[in-house]
Design an enzyme around this catalytic site. Structure first.
Site, short mmCIF file in Angstrom:
data_model
loop_
_atom_site.label_atom_id
_atom_site.label_comp_id
_atom_site.label_asym_id
_atom_site.label_seq_id
_atom_site.Cartn_x
_atom_site.Cartn_y
_atom_site.Cartn_z
N ASP A 1 -23.24 -15.19 -11.15
CA ASP A 1 -22.09 -16.00 -11.55
C ASP A 1 -21.49 -15.52 -12.88
OD1 ASP A 1 -20.32 -18.02 -12.15
OD2 ASP A 1 -21.66 -19.62 -11.52
N ASP B 1 -14.69 -23.75 -7.63
CA ASP B 1 -15.72 -24.59 -7.01
C ASP B 1 -15.12 -25.62 -6.04
OD1 ASP B 1 -17.25 -23.19 -8.76
OD2 ASP B 1 -18.18 -24.95 -9.70
N GLY C 1 -13.16 -15.41 -7.03
CA GLY C 1 -12.08 -14.72 -6.32
C GLY C 1 -11.08 -14.06 -7.24
#
Ligand code: GLA
Length: 497
Positions: free
Chosen positions: A261, A321, A300
């Site tokens: 992440d 999210d 993205g």
């Protein structure tokens, strides 16, 4: 210093000076500390400096108040966006600062900060970027990964006990046999690094290797979460500068899947650094000696679908999210159309994890969620408490005929074939010549939706059809098919030419 203390003891103003490096350290309850560093400089009654808090690194842009109480506005640039935070700080003594984060104009309960040496909490040096190289395909994820992830339901509360309970449930409730095999522990499992730099799990996970053995013993696989930054989104230890070491640690534990992440990397890097930083971990996983699915999570940005396979990614998030609401799921799911060309065996678009069963949508809406994700060849990562599901939710997650669409070996993602107001028809080509056709009703009322076979690429009308939620064959005759679809519902068909 003695002089200042003497002045305080005498009740005399000590010439407030907030200049210094201050640290608040609040226990997370798992042996780790949530840290905020305020590196402040006080001059002419104003404060400048920086604030490092979990995944953020702010520069103080304005201060008001004084001489012992200030409101600080702090900003952090983030790819054209400016993140902002407001803190109230009060000098309680020459050695104690009271700090509260202000949210919606309301200051939180103040937390005590103490002086620490100047370099404490300073950002680490940037790592050396690798030359662009293609990371070899690891051969995993020939169909979209399926499993479970802790974040959507448990957030920071995930623990060894919960993961074992989830593994027990998945191994016995039919989910494992339906394909849900990757059990992934999201953020907040991380502990500290030792003197050798080896990362350990925190108190919530007393023995990660033993947990992996347990999960493997159930015929399942174990996934973990980390990121390329110094910290993760929740301010836990990230893999920055320790990529190879961490990959080796995970391989030794028996980890099978990594969600990586971006969050905490923003304090040191810009979007342009994403590809090389993901490549660093892709290469580290490849060198780890274990086959580990690589899941990219950078929301993205920067058209990740164009370079995800290059860095060894098996899947990449295509959005921010998801949350457990119809409008969130709808906005994400129906927006994936243009990404269809980038999905293929080994490399999947990931519109985020499932919210099915978390309570914020109706069962009809959850059927749409499951259908749409399956049409999109999306990873099916359950995000609910699978230890305790209603029969309806179980049936949705375990609909084998729908899962077969998601897992179709051709690996072709659906595209929107037609849209008329709130009604949409999506089509997905399947292995062996079948076609999945989804009739979605995004509107507020039941609607009759018609598919014209000629419009969805059929030269002649299909001979055979099946409704995958009703588990019934359907009679097909003539050039069109019409179904009444409830509000926010779907009719999902598998048809044969
Ligand atoms: C980000 C990710 C989420 C989750 C959290 C954990 O927001 O997008 O999926 O992993 O971080 O902190």
């Amino acid at each position: 210093m003695k002089f200042i203390l003497a002045m305080c003891t005498l009740g005399v103003s000590y010439g407030a000076d907030l200049t210094g490096n201050w640290l608040t350290a609040t226990p997370n309850g798992d042996g780790t500390l949530r840290k905020v560093w305020l590196h402040l400089k006080m001059q002419d009654g104003r404060i400048t400096g920086t604030i490092r808090a979990t995944q953020f690194f702010y520069t103080i842009s304005n201060s008001t108040g004084g001489p012992e109480h200030f409101t600080l506005t702090a900003v952090m640039p983030d790819e054209g966006r400016e993140r902002r935070a407001t803190y109230e700080v009060t000098l309680a003594s020459s050695d104690e600062l009271l700090v509260s984060l202000v949210r919606n104009n309301t200051p939180a309960t103040p937390i005590s900060a103490h002086r620490v040496p100047d370099g404490d909490g300073a950002l680490p040096a940037r790592v050396t970027m690798p030359a662009p190289r293609k990371v070899a395909d690891n051969g995993l994820a020939r169909t979209p990964p399926m499993g479970w992830n802790s974040w959507n339901k448990f957030h920071t509360r995930v623990s060894d006990e919960i993961v074992r309970g989830v593994a027990d449930a998945i191994a016995s409730n039919g989910m494992r046999d339906a394909g849900y095999v990757y059990i992934t522990i999201d953020d907040t499992w991380e502990g500290e690094r030792d003197a050798q730099g080896i990362l350990h799990s925190n108190n919530k996970f007393p023995d990660m290797k033993a947990l992996a053995d347990y999960v493997h013993g159930k015929g399942l696989k174990l996934g973990l979460y980390s990121g390329p930054g110094p910290t993760t989104c929740q301010g836990y230890e990230g893999s920055h500068g320790h990529e190879e070491q961490d990959a080796r640690t995970w391989a030794a534990w028996g980890i099978d899947y990594l969600k990586y992440d971006w969050c905490g990397a923003r304090m040191l890097y810009s979007d342009a650094d994403e590809q090389p930083l993901y490549q660093r971990m892709g290469e580290a996983l490849a060198a780890s000696g274990r086959k580990i699915v690589f899941s990219l999570c950078q929301y993205g940005r920067l058209d990740v679908w164009k370079w995800g396979p290059q860095v060894g990614g098996n899947l990449w998030r295509t959005t921010g999210d998801i949350s457990d609401r119809w409008d969130s799921m709808e906005r994400i799911g129906f927006n994936q159309d243009s990404l269809a060309p980038f999905a293929a065996p080994g490399h999947w678009n990931d519109p985020d994890m499932l919210e099915i069963g978390n309570g914020g949508m109706t069962d009809t809406e959850y059927r749409t969620h499951m259908s749409l994700w399956s049409m999109l060849a999306a990873p099916l990562v359950a995000g609910n408490d699978v230890r305790d599901m209603t029969p309806a939710i179980r049936e949705i997650l375990l609909n084998r005929e729908v899962i077969a669409i998601d897992q179709d070996q051709l690996g072709k993602q659906a595209a929107r074939a037609s849209k008329s107001g709130d009604q949409e028809v999506w089509v997905r080509e399947l292995m062996g010549g079948d076609t999945a056709v989804a009739l979605f009703n995004r509107g507020k009322d039941t609607a009759s939706i018609t598919v014209k076979w000629a419009d969805v690429g059929f030269k002649k009308s299909p001979s055979h059809g099946r409704d995958l939620w009703l588990h019934q064959d359907i009679a097909l005759s003539g050039p069109v098919y019409t179904a009444d679809v409830p509000s926010h519902g779907v009719s999902l068909l598998r048809v044969r030419k």
